[in-house]
Design an enzyme around this catalytic site. Structure first.
Site, mmCIF file in Angstrom:
data_model
loop_
_atom_site.group_PDB
_atom_site.id
_atom_site.type_symbol
_atom_site.label_atom_id
_atom_site.label_comp_id
_atom_site.label_asym_id
_atom_site.label_seq_id
_atom_site.Cartn_x
_atom_site.Cartn_y
_atom_site.Cartn_z
ATOM 1 N N HIS A 136 13.549 -6.744 22.106
ATOM 2 C CA HIS A 136 12.911 -7.050 23.823
ATOM 3 C C HIS A 136 11.520 -7.347 23.615
ATOM 4 O O HIS A 136 11.034 -7.680 24.951
ATOM 5 C CB HIS A 136 13.522 -6.114 24.814
ATOM 6 N N CYS A 176 10.461 -1.672 19.050
ATOM 7 C CA CYS A 176 9.579 -0.395 20.060
ATOM 8 C C CYS A 176 10.900 0.480 19.901
ATOM 9 O O CYS A 176 12.149 0.337 19.486
ATOM 10 C CB CYS A 176 10.024 -1.284 21.661
ATOM 11 N N HIS A 209 16.471 3.558 20.386
ATOM 12 C CA HIS A 209 17.292 4.480 21.423
ATOM 13 C C HIS A 209 18.621 3.657 21.519
ATOM 14 O O HIS A 209 19.794 4.490 21.504
ATOM 15 C CB HIS A 209 16.684 4.629 22.649
ATOM 16 N N CYS A 263 6.580 -6.152 25.964
ATOM 17 C CA CYS A 263 6.877 -4.543 26.116
ATOM 18 C C CYS A 263 5.831 -3.453 26.108
ATOM 19 O O CYS A 263 5.142 -3.236 26.752
ATOM 20 C CB CYS A 263 8.125 -4.103 25.440
ATOM 21 N N SER A 296 12.503 2.198 22.191
ATOM 22 C CA SER A 296 13.489 1.838 23.096
ATOM 23 C C SER A 296 14.609 1.142 22.154
ATOM 24 O O SER A 296 15.655 1.472 22.298
ATOM 25 C CB SER A 296 13.196 1.034 24.184
HETATM 26 P P1 PAD Z 1 6.890 5.897 18.773
HETATM 27 O O1 PAD Z 1 7.853 6.347 18.123
HETATM 28 O O2 PAD Z 1 5.947 4.724 18.067
HETATM 29 O O3 PAD Z 1 5.685 6.879 19.455
HETATM 30 C C1 PAD Z 1 6.184 8.289 19.836
HETATM 31 C C2 PAD Z 1 5.006 9.114 19.082
HETATM 32 O O4 PAD Z 1 5.261 10.383 19.703
HETATM 33 C C3 PAD Z 1 4.880 9.337 17.621
HETATM 34 O O5 PAD Z 1 3.733 8.969 17.115
HETATM 35 C C4 PAD Z 1 5.348 10.619 17.575
HETATM 36 O O6 PAD Z 1 5.107 11.211 16.385
HETATM 37 C C5 PAD Z 1 5.188 11.295 18.718
HETATM 38 N N1 PAD Z 1 5.901 12.626 18.945
HETATM 39 C C6 PAD Z 1 7.072 12.762 18.860
HETATM 40 N N2 PAD Z 1 7.638 13.999 19.130
HETATM 41 C C7 PAD Z 1 6.511 14.625 19.927
HETATM 42 C C8 PAD Z 1 6.193 15.932 20.319
HETATM 43 N N3 PAD Z 1 7.474 16.753 20.620
HETATM 44 N N4 PAD Z 1 4.952 16.223 20.562
HETATM 45 C C9 PAD Z 1 3.907 15.381 20.446
HETATM 46 N N5 PAD Z 1 4.119 14.051 19.825
HETATM 47 C C10 PAD Z 1 5.255 13.772 19.680
HETATM 48 O O7 PAD Z 1 7.630 5.195 20.118
HETATM 49 P P2 PAD Z 1 6.729 4.139 21.306
HETATM 50 O O8 PAD Z 1 5.429 4.140 21.578
HETATM 51 O O9 PAD Z 1 7.258 2.895 20.962
HETATM 52 O O10 PAD Z 1 7.570 4.738 22.421
HETATM 53 C C11 PAD Z 1 7.546 5.836 23.249
HETATM 54 C C12 PAD Z 1 8.400 6.060 24.239
HETATM 55 O O11 PAD Z 1 8.224 5.106 25.390
HETATM 56 C C13 PAD Z 1 9.893 5.923 23.908
HETATM 57 O O12 PAD Z 1 10.818 6.714 24.411
HETATM 58 C C14 PAD Z 1 10.305 4.605 24.558
HETATM 59 O O13 PAD Z 1 11.640 4.478 24.662
HETATM 60 C C15 PAD Z 1 9.389 4.606 25.846
HETATM 61 C C16 PAD Z 1 9.159 3.282 26.443
HETATM 62 N N6 PAD Z 1 9.263 3.120 27.800
HETATM 63 C C17 PAD Z 1 9.057 2.033 28.460
HETATM 64 C C18 PAD Z 1 9.020 1.995 30.060
HETATM 65 O O14 PAD Z 1 8.929 0.801 30.308
HETATM 66 N N7 PAD Z 1 9.122 3.016 30.656
HETATM 67 C C19 PAD Z 1 8.827 0.901 27.565
HETATM 68 C C20 PAD Z 1 8.844 1.145 26.221
HETATM 69 C C21 PAD Z 1 9.021 2.111 25.537
HETATM 70 ZN ZN ZN Z 2 10.065 -1.746 24.699
#
Ligand code: PAD
Ligand code: ZN
Ligand code: ZN
Length: 375
Positions: free
Chosen positions: A69, A47, A52, A175, A49
């Site tokens: 996770h 993921c 990060h 997740c 995260s």
């Molecule tokens: P990912 O990197 O697979 O997807 C992010 C997408 O955003 C990619 O397709 C990028 O091309 C696109 N992107 C990047 N910058 C921009 C921009 N400026 N404008 C438009 N598009 C853009 O990540 P993911 O889907 O695994 O995770 C996304 C976020 O969610 C990440 O910050 C992660 O830490 C967070 C998350 N939060 C929780 C929660 O419980 N809140 C759980 C899991 C992940």
């Molecule tokens: Zn996650």
């Protein structure tokens, strides 16, 4: 099992310091203490995260750390007083636990159990770790730490699932899938016929999209700077996709123009301050709801014109899609088994655990949605 009560030596991907490749090392995993469960990881998604964590963007995260996770596992042994699971159960570790006793657990609308480790202590409840490498205690991420063959979790942070469930798919319910899907159906409570905008079409954004579609949204607009993400988004139900780089004016102006003044629901699934603000501005005054899901770097802050809220927009945040983990994860697995939704489209790569650094490269290069590691 023969290992019960003994220290297990196994392989794990250890991050010794931020911004260094993960190092596959032999670690020692101590037996579970009271109300703890030692699990053998079978499959784990990568993921954003986790990225990060390894980049050191989460300010509280301590190193060395084992990230990971989004996993499915089998119970190897249980500590004293554990009643929720037993040896041999197929389980999903829970990034947000459900102790059942705290105020959030008892509240009908909250899933944010106080036993969570979202602010990253990386240790068990007694402030120690069960994992060591080269004589040093190793931290975990979100109370799980699944980039290892074995780990130990709190009893509140693990739930039994259907033994027949395919681990290389249902690990995503640990997740990404639940976070996105729950953000649409549980946090935003998307209504049929509505217009939704999803910023970021990675694993979280596409799972949000599935939730919006299941909820009956009439229009779902995907936003991503990587147009390679559009085809899959459309397969999953996006009605339109836009790339902010194709426009000179700010993307919220473009989106408000496309949606008669703003969307009913917007979702930020990226993790940057700019896109969070854009998502809020893309929701319609007086009725729009913006849900922040993306995790920003630890030292970043949103600055907002309060008039955006006074004029009747609602800003919400989502941790694990707002779903109560123990209650809902087994049900989501059952729904998957009943083919109520499909996880196949989210898994673009399946890799042996040893190839974990390749999995991170695929994510960073925008080539993958989810890489699932098989142990
Ligand atoms: P990912 O990197 O697979 O997807 C992010 C997408 O955003 C990619 O397709 C990028 O091309 C696109 N992107 C990047 N910058 C921009 C921009 N400026 N404008 C438009 N598009 C853009 O990540 P993911 O889907 O695994 O995770 C996304 C976020 O969610 C990440 O910050 C992660 O830490 C967070 C998350 N939060 C929780 C929660 O419980 N809140 C759980 C899991 C992940
Ligand atoms: Zn996650
Ligand atoms: Zn609780």
């Amino acid at each position: 099992m023969a290992t019960s009560g003994k220290v297990i030596k196994c392989m794990a991907a250890v991050a010794w310091a931020p911004k260094t490749p993960l190092s596959i090392e032999e670690i020692e995993v101590a037996p579970p203490k009271a109300r703890e469960v030692r699990i053998k990881i079978l499959a784990c998604g990568i993921c954003r995260s986790d990225d990060h964590v390894v980049k050191g963007l989460l300010s509280n995260q301590k190193f060395p750390v084992i990230a990971g996770h989004e996993a499915a596992a089998i119970v190897e042994s249980v500590g004293k007083e554990v009643t929720a699971v037993k040896q041999g159960d197929k389980v999903i570790p829970l990034i947000v636990p459900q102790c059942g006793e705290c105020r959030c657990c008892k509240h009908r609308n909250s899933n944010f159990c106080i036993k969570n480790d979202v602010v990253n202590t990386g240790l068990m409840e007694d402030s120690t770790s069960r994992l060591t490498c080269k004589g040093k205690p190793v931290h975990t991420f979100l109370g799980v730490g699944a980039f290892t063959e074995y780990t130990v979790v709190n009893e509140a942070a693990v739930v039994k699932i259907d033994a027949a469930a395919p681990v290389e798919r249902v690990c995503l319910i640990g997740c990404g899938f639940s976070t996105g899907y729950g953000s649409a159906v549980q946090i935003a409570k998307v209504e049929a016929g509505s217009t939704c905008v999803i910023f970021g079409l990675g694993g979280i954004g596409l799972s949000t999209l599935i939730g919006c579609r299941v909820a009956g949204a009439a229009r779902i607009i995907g936003v991503d700077v990587n147009k390679d993400k559009f085809a899959k988004a459309k397969t999953l139900g996006a009605t339109e996709c836009v790339n902010p780089r194709d426009f000179t004016k700010p993307i919220h102006e473009v989106l408000c123009g496309m949606t008669d003044g703003g969307a009913d629901y917007t979702f930020e699934c990226i993790g940057t301050i700019d896109t969070m603000t854009s998502a809020l501005k893309s929701s319609h005054p007086g009725l729009g709801t913006c849900v922040i899901i993306g995790v920003a770097a630890g030292d970043e802050r949103i600055s907002l014109d309060p008039m955006l809220m006074i004029t009747g927009r609602t800003l919400k945040g989502s941790c694990f899609g707002g779903i109560k983990s123990k209650d809902c994860v087994p049900q989501l697995v059952a729904d998957y088994m009943a083919k109520k939704f499909n996880l196949d489209e989210l898994v673009t790569h399946t890799l042996p655990f040893e190839k974990i650094n390749d999995g991170f490269e695929l994510l960073r290069n925008g080539k993958s949605i989810r890489s699932v590691l098989i142990f």
